[in-house]
Design a protein around this motif. Structure first.
Motif, mmCIF file in Angstrom:
data_model
loop_
_atom_site.group_PDB
_atom_site.id
_atom_site.type_symbol
_atom_site.label_atom_id
_atom_site.label_comp_id
_atom_site.label_asym_id
_atom_site.label_seq_id
_atom_site.Cartn_x
_atom_site.Cartn_y
_atom_site.Cartn_z
ATOM 1 N N ASP A 94 0.267 53.221 -13.976
ATOM 2 C CA ASP A 94 0.355 51.776 -13.727
ATOM 3 C C ASP A 94 0.921 51.555 -12.318
ATOM 4 N N PRO A 95 0.143 50.944 -11.431
ATOM 5 C CA PRO A 95 0.629 50.791 -10.046
ATOM 6 C C PRO A 95 1.951 50.029 -9.943
ATOM 7 N N ALA A 96 2.232 49.196 -10.938
ATOM 8 C CA ALA A 96 3.505 48.466 -10.925
ATOM 9 C C ALA A 96 4.686 49.427 -11.068
ATOM 10 N N GLN A 97 4.429 50.600 -11.635
ATOM 11 C CA GLN A 97 5.491 51.603 -11.831
ATOM 12 C C GLN A 97 5.417 52.722 -10.792
ATOM 13 N N ALA A 98 4.391 52.705 -9.937
ATOM 14 C CA ALA A 98 4.178 53.813 -9.007
ATOM 15 C C ALA A 98 5.178 53.751 -7.851
ATOM 16 N N ALA A 99 5.614 54.928 -7.407
ATOM 17 C CA ALA A 99 6.595 55.015 -6.318
ATOM 18 C C ALA A 99 5.973 54.564 -4.989
ATOM 19 N N GLU A 100 6.835 54.093 -4.104
ATOM 20 C CA GLU A 100 6.418 53.706 -2.743
ATOM 21 C C GLU A 100 5.706 54.869 -2.068
#
Ligand code: UDP
Length: 141
Positions: A94-100
């Motif tokens: 989930d991109p909302a949870q993906a690291a910078e």
């Protein structure tokens, strides 16, 4: 650390948004060697077979529809510790949870339309590579 291979897919959302070049550049800049690559438009049976482990889950039908909606770019990436390092490079599902700085953080549209696939274990990588490539198509062995 052992030299490994992993399977990457640049998924339909990224292909449609003309992100193939930028994403391949990230692979190479992160130390992966592209050992095999092809573009193809998955059929429904191909997508269902590839994601067979998810059959029966609520997102399965939508996933198959999405994966067959436009072409994809599948590649074999080689590097020491490739499987784990590539998962780190792409980030959480989930991109909302993906690291910078991860590919999914920077490019993914949603949990489904998340731009890239990566094998989740060495065993999966062996199976997934064989799903798309024969040995003679993989360079640099
Ligand atoms: N997926 C989805 N909804 C979910 C979970 C997954 O649409 O709730 C899709 C998404 O495209 C994901 C793929 O199914 O990349 C495979 O899911 P998996 O849990 O194996 O994630 P991945 O290993 O790709 O991070």
């Amino acid at each position: 650390m052992a030299l490994e291979r992993t399977l990457s897919i640049i998924k339909p959302d990224a292909v449609e948004r003309h992100l193939i070049g930028q994403i391949l550049a990230r692979f190479e800049q992160s130390g992966f060697r592209i050992a095999a690559i092809k573009m193809l438009h998955l059929t429904k049976p191909q997508a269902e077979g590839f994601y067979a482990e998810h059959q029966g889950k609520p997102f399965f039908d939508g996933l198959v529809e999405y994966m067959t909606s436009a072409p994809v770019v599948v590649s074999v990436l080689a590097k020491e510790n490739a499987v784990k390092d590539y998962r780190t490079l792409i980030g959480a599902t989930d991109p909302a949870q993906a690291a910078e700085g991860t590919i999914r953080k920077d490019f993914a549209e949603s949990r489904q339309r998340n731009s890239v696939h990566g094998s989740d274990s060495v065993e999966s990588a062996v199976r997934e590579i064989a799903y798309f490539f024969v040995d003679t198509e993989i360079c640099g062995r």
